[in-house]
Enzyme design. Structure first.
Site, PDB file in Angstrom:
ATOM      1  N   LYS A  19      -8.247  59.272  79.636  1.00  0.00           N
ATOM      2  CA  LYS A  19      -8.157  61.211  79.292  1.00  0.00           C
ATOM      3  C   LYS A  19      -8.819  61.930  80.581  1.00  0.00           C
ATOM      4  CE  LYS A  19      -9.839  61.829  75.083  1.00  0.00           C
ATOM      5  NZ  LYS A  19     -10.138  62.130  73.598  1.00  0.00           N
ATOM      6  N   TYR A  58     -33.112  84.162  86.760  1.00  0.00           N
ATOM      7  CA  TYR A  58     -32.470  85.204  85.758  1.00  0.00           C
ATOM      8  C   TYR A  58     -33.403  85.336  84.558  1.00  0.00           C
ATOM      9  CZ  TYR A  58     -27.977  85.203  88.910  1.00  0.00           C
ATOM     10  OH  TYR A  58     -27.840  84.991  89.906  1.00  0.00           O
TER      11      TYR A  58
END
Length: 385
Positions: A39, A271
């Protein structure tokens, strides 16, 4: 003769390691069949190549969450038993029946939808009844189990379904000694015994996931469902390391250093300036970021091997890039140098578990979240047997 330039970033997928992991897991559960769970694009490793490799190594079932994933396996030409378990109303029951999938049923609504689809398709649907033995997610509650079993038996008598399995899922198999393990196993045995007494004849009964496959042989029954372990990642640090279980990590994540530059002391990095250089130093730019699946929560902590040394993410992880402080000797690192984020650890590089610790999460999330912007490069595609 021209050479292929190095990729910005790449995830190397060692299919020989995956095959070896499947064989190691089969040895852990020698009396049970093995389902390779592929999956979520095989936990980020690439569903189709990993499914093929797992089958080569002796897996006899494949497992997916959604029916669309299972149908994609069929579209890729993969045959054999494929089970899918996460259904919503109005799902592709017709297509799943025509593709010979095994479909999980957790409640009457799903049983009624699949039987209606089987009548329209004109062939029986293969279904597996899932019991909620204590996880509290999908699955039928014990109080509702008799009604689900009775209606499934009626559908079998009608010829619209064949019940191929009875199954459940553990909540805490990755926590050694957790009392819920014994409690769930007892409930599962009781519900299986009830269904069989009423007339259900399942091909497989299964509850064991990766941690249970590795540490709880009494849970193996007829089939074990192995997900994260086939990719060489330990289900839990408390259980042991991959090497301790005879497993090898399959994914190596690397990038090419995009820029190297000297900056003075007191220079802010990324940042918010959460990192400021203490001295004159050399910075290296690694061109991969949270849009590629690098966890922003690992800002300031994520480990990277560059120039033969472990470095830490300096400042915030940005969308497409992050910075490492290479130190005063960083001039020896040039643009194009390899930055190893994680891998098996053979070259001293960090592992997915190291990144999980840095981000406050689990290693499952680290490998699964690596995005499609990072190309997968498959190694050892030919079977080693």
């Amino acid at each position: 003769m021209s050479q292929t330039p190095p990729l910005r970033a790449r995830a190397e997928i060692d299919l020989a390691a995956l095959r070896a992991n499947v064989r190691a897991l089969r040895a852990r559960a020698p009396r049970a069949a093995l389902m390779a769970v592929v999956k979520s694009d095989a936990y980020g490793h690439g569903m189709v190549p990993c499914a093929k490799a797992a089958l080569q190594a002796g897996a006899t079932w494949l497992g997916t969450a959604t029916p669309h994933e299972a149908l994609a396996l069929r579209a890729a030409g993969i045959q054999g038993r494929v089970m899918c378990w996460l259904w919503t109303p109005g799902g592709p029951w017709h297509e799943a029946i025509e593709a010979d999938l095994d479909m999980s049923v957790s409640g009457l609504w799903a049983l009624r939808e699949v039987t209606a689809a089987a009548r329209e398709v004109g062939r029986p649907a293969r279904i597996q009844l899932k019991a909620d033995t204590g996880l509290g997610r999908n699955g039928c509650q014990p109080a509702d189990w008799p009604e689900l079993v009775a209606e499934a038996l009626a559908a079998e008598a009608e010829g619209t379904v064949k019940v191929t399995g009875l199954w459940s899922h553990f909540a805490c198999a990755d926590e050694p000694g957790h009392p819920s393990i014994t409690a769930q196993l007892e409930v599962f045995r009781e519900l299986v015994a009830y269904a069989e007494k009423e007339g259900i004849e399942p091909e497989v009964r299964h509850i064991a996931n990766s941690p249970a496959t590795l540490t709880l042989p009494e849970t193996h029954f007829d089939l074990v469902r192995t997900g994260i372990a086939i990719y060489g990642v330990s289900p839990s640090p408390e259980l042991g390391t991959p090497a301790g279980f005879g497993l090898r990590p399959v994914m190596t994540l690397a990038a090419s250093v995009a820029l190297v530059k000297q900056v003075p002391a007191g220079h802010g990095v990324s940042y918010g300036h959460h990192y400021v250089t203490a001295d004159e130093t050399t910075l290296g730019l690694v061109p991969i970021g949270y849009a590629d699946g690098i966890p922003r929560h690992a800002s300031g902590r994520g480990p990277v091997l560059v120039g033969g040394k472990w470095r830490r993410v300096a400042g915030r992880v940005a969308m497409d890039q992050f910075v490492v402080d290479l130190g005063p000797d960083g001039g020896a690192v040039a643009e194009g140098a390899e930055a190893l984020l994680f891998g098996p650890g053979d070259r001293g590089e960090p592992t997915a578990e190291d990144w999980a610790q840095a981000a406050g999460t689990i290693a499952y999330e680290i490998v699964t979240r690596i995005g499609t912007r990072v190309p997968r490069v498959y190694l050892n595609e030919d079977s080693d047997e």
